[in-house]
Write a protein that holds these residues in place. Structure first.
Motif, short mmCIF file in Angstrom:
data_model
loop_
_atom_site.label_atom_id
_atom_site.label_comp_id
_atom_site.label_asym_id
_atom_site.label_seq_id
_atom_site.Cartn_x
_atom_site.Cartn_y
_atom_site.Cartn_z
N UNK A 133 4.92 -16.20 -17.49
CA UNK A 133 5.89 -16.82 -16.59
C UNK A 133 5.81 -18.35 -16.75
N UNK A 134 6.98 -18.96 -16.88
CA UNK A 134 6.99 -20.41 -17.09
C UNK A 134 6.45 -21.18 -15.87
N UNK A 135 6.43 -20.52 -14.71
CA UNK A 135 5.75 -21.12 -13.57
C UNK A 135 4.27 -21.32 -13.85
N UNK A 136 3.65 -20.33 -14.47
CA UNK A 136 2.22 -20.40 -14.80
C UNK A 136 1.97 -21.26 -16.04
N UNK A 137 2.89 -21.18 -17.01
CA UNK A 137 2.68 -21.89 -18.27
C UNK A 137 2.89 -23.40 -18.13
N UNK A 138 3.89 -23.78 -17.29
CA UNK A 138 4.28 -25.20 -17.26
C UNK A 138 4.55 -25.74 -15.85
N UNK A 139 4.34 -24.94 -14.82
CA UNK A 139 4.78 -25.38 -13.50
C UNK A 139 6.29 -25.52 -13.44
N UNK A 140 6.99 -24.65 -14.16
CA UNK A 140 8.44 -24.77 -14.31
C UNK A 140 9.15 -24.03 -13.18
N UNK A 141 9.22 -24.66 -12.03
CA UNK A 141 9.86 -24.05 -10.88
C UNK A 141 9.69 -24.90 -9.64
N UNK A 182 10.62 -19.60 -10.09
CA UNK A 182 10.28 -20.16 -11.40
C UNK A 182 11.35 -19.76 -12.41
N UNK A 183 11.27 -20.35 -13.60
CA UNK A 183 12.22 -20.02 -14.66
C UNK A 183 11.87 -18.70 -15.34
N UNK A 198 6.87 -27.42 -8.83
CA UNK A 198 5.53 -26.82 -8.98
C UNK A 198 4.55 -27.70 -9.75
N UNK A 199 4.91 -28.94 -10.00
CA UNK A 199 3.99 -29.87 -10.69
C UNK A 199 3.28 -30.70 -9.63
N UNK A 200 2.13 -30.26 -9.19
CA UNK A 200 1.50 -30.88 -8.02
C UNK A 200 0.12 -31.46 -8.27
N UNK A 201 -0.18 -31.78 -9.52
CA UNK A 201 -1.51 -32.32 -9.81
C UNK A 201 -1.76 -33.67 -9.15
N UNK A 231 -2.79 -22.15 -10.85
CA UNK A 231 -1.95 -22.46 -12.01
C UNK A 231 -0.49 -22.15 -11.72
N UNK A 232 -0.25 -21.04 -11.07
CA UNK A 232 1.12 -20.64 -10.74
C UNK A 232 1.65 -21.40 -9.53
N UNK A 280 0.70 -24.44 -8.34
CA UNK A 280 0.79 -25.91 -8.41
C UNK A 280 0.74 -26.48 -9.84
N UNK A 282 -0.96 -28.65 -16.91
CA UNK A 282 0.11 -27.65 -16.74
C UNK A 282 1.33 -28.18 -15.99
N UNK A 283 1.42 -29.47 -15.79
CA UNK A 283 2.59 -30.05 -15.11
C UNK A 283 3.53 -30.58 -16.19
N UNK A 284 4.46 -29.76 -16.63
CA UNK A 284 5.25 -30.11 -17.80
C UNK A 284 6.75 -30.20 -17.55
N UNK A 285 7.16 -30.44 -16.31
CA UNK A 285 8.59 -30.51 -16.03
C UNK A 285 9.26 -31.70 -16.73
#
Lengths: 280, 280
Positions: free
Chosen positions: A21-29, A89-90, A148-151, B23-24, B26, B148-151
């Motif tokens: 899932x792109x949510x897990x792979x990239x925070x894409x959502x 997510x995407x 979902x990019x919250x680092x 990971x999913x 955040x 993993x923050x790749x938006x």
């Protein structure tokens, strides 16, 4: 226990998503964190509005709203007070890499969590706010979105452990005040209720939007503008807000400044409570 | 088919992670994308080094290296040419919210993908590079890390579809050149091989690090410094690199500039190939 009590993934009870899932792979959502009271969602329109705008900006399909409604009812109807979290997510991608797949099949996760156990004193008497060293990077294309990019927020929140300090203010990379790690910030200066503009970074919180929309009915004038630390120091009053805490008055900015809590702040707090209690 | 061919999650064959995984929730973690040749990983030391540094900076536990080694062997020993992806996240959290849990149990996902089918012409004759409108925000605390923050990269890569243009250059919010969406950038100017410093943003790629470390053995002097679009335009040669593509010469920067490919670039390309072929 803070585990989710009940979860629907694409409409079905589950607790698992694909590692692809792109949510897990990239925070894409993106996500929404939503207060549920007596099976109802008093700020639903605000959440749905932000969700739609955010989907559009992330080039993500808006979920089918009828299915979403049904799933929300299924999860929330018996909840007296709880938190509904929606993650979009995407979805699973057949290709590796950042490129958005043509045949996007988004993933929709709805889950219910217990109400957070914040001390009632934060609400009643106010809080101490610290200043975070971790800053927010400028990205106008992502600003405002609860993605979902919250680092950045995670690193900021990892800076302190004192349970008596529930929130920290985050500056951007140019030193402007943007928000708390999980909340938005408002200050009163010269009869204006001011909050930082989020053109470059920060999350446009639902409670922030609610307050900006409703302030005039309380006779309060609002301004959205760049705000810096000097403005915070000179503020007559300050509060932080989000959709779960409502509004917490700020009593202290570290050991730098202290603030009273007047009827101006209490009127807004009461208005939020009335909105929740009278929502049908 | 681009689905992962084989996956180990915390050492066991699986394709699922909990939706509660940070990971999913955040994008709270990092990854490595690793080239595998004849069951070996020629750039393993570089990947492991970055992984350790990144874990430290994200306050994430470094995985047990013996287990990691065994899992890599299990997945890669039969792979003639493929991609190993390692994802490390902060794992399932019993609490909601950004705060890092005390009892962190990281999630480790190792998966094998087929080798990407990039046209060989990119490698042999070079590519056209475009300039992305999506910018990279400054965050010194995250810069360099392949987190993993790749938006930002996803939005940048969504700007174009032309398959003849495989990469775009990303600028930061102040207009400095940082990197490609999935690669690092090098230019030759006056006998110096230059690459942007990544103090504020960008991923410190393994191939970038390899080239910076090995260039002197080819008699090439390197400089890491701020680089802007004018520098790109004035460059005598340019290339992009990552751990899968190795090195692609850049022939055109949109329709703005064109570049030759001399022995200077070819020597580096050959050196990378020799390193791969002679690795035991």
């Amino acid at each position: 226990m803070f585990f989710s009590e009940k979860t629907l993934i694409n409409g079905r009870p589950s607790s698992k998503v694909s590692f692809s899932d792109r949510g897990f792979q990239y925070g894409d959502g993106l996500f929404e964190t939503i207060a549920v009271y007596k099976g109802k969602i008093p700020f639903y329109d605000f959440h749905l509005n932000r969700l739609k705008i955010s989907c559009h900006r992330l080039k993500l399909s808006i979920p089918d709203l009828k299915s979403l409604d049904e799933e929300i009812k299924e999860l929330c109807s018996e909840v007296s007070q709880g938190v509904l979290k929606i993650i979009l997510t995407r979805g699973i991608s057949e290709q590796r890499g950042y490129r958005i797949p043509h045949n996007e099949k988004p993933t929709r996760v709805l889950s219910i969590y217990p109400w957070p156990n914040y001390p009632i004193d934060f609400f009643k008497y106010g809080i101490t706010l610290r200043i975070c060293a971790t800053t927010l990077g400028h990205n106008p294309m992502l600003s405002g979105i609860k993605h979902l990019n919250r680092l950045e927020q995670i690193l900021a929140r990892s800076e302190w452990n004192d349970p008596q300090i529930p929130e920290g203010v985050m500056l951007d990379s140019r030193g402007q005040v943007i928000s708390g790690t999980m909340s938005n910030i408002f200050i009163f200066i010269s009869d204006y209720l001011q909050t930082p503009d989020l053109n470059n970074c920060g999350v446009a919180g639902v409670m922030r939007e609610f307050i900006l929309q409703k302030a005039s009915t309380l006779g309060i004038k609002t301004i959205v503008k760049p705000i810096n630390l000097d403005d915070l120091k000179q503020a007559e009053e300050m509060f932080v807000c989000n959709s779960l805490i409502g509004l917490w008055p700020v009593r202290y900015l570290e050991e730098i400044s202290s603030y009273p809590v007047s009827t101006k702040t209490r009127n807004i707090q009461n208005f939020i409570q009335m909105w929740i209690e009278s929502y049908e």
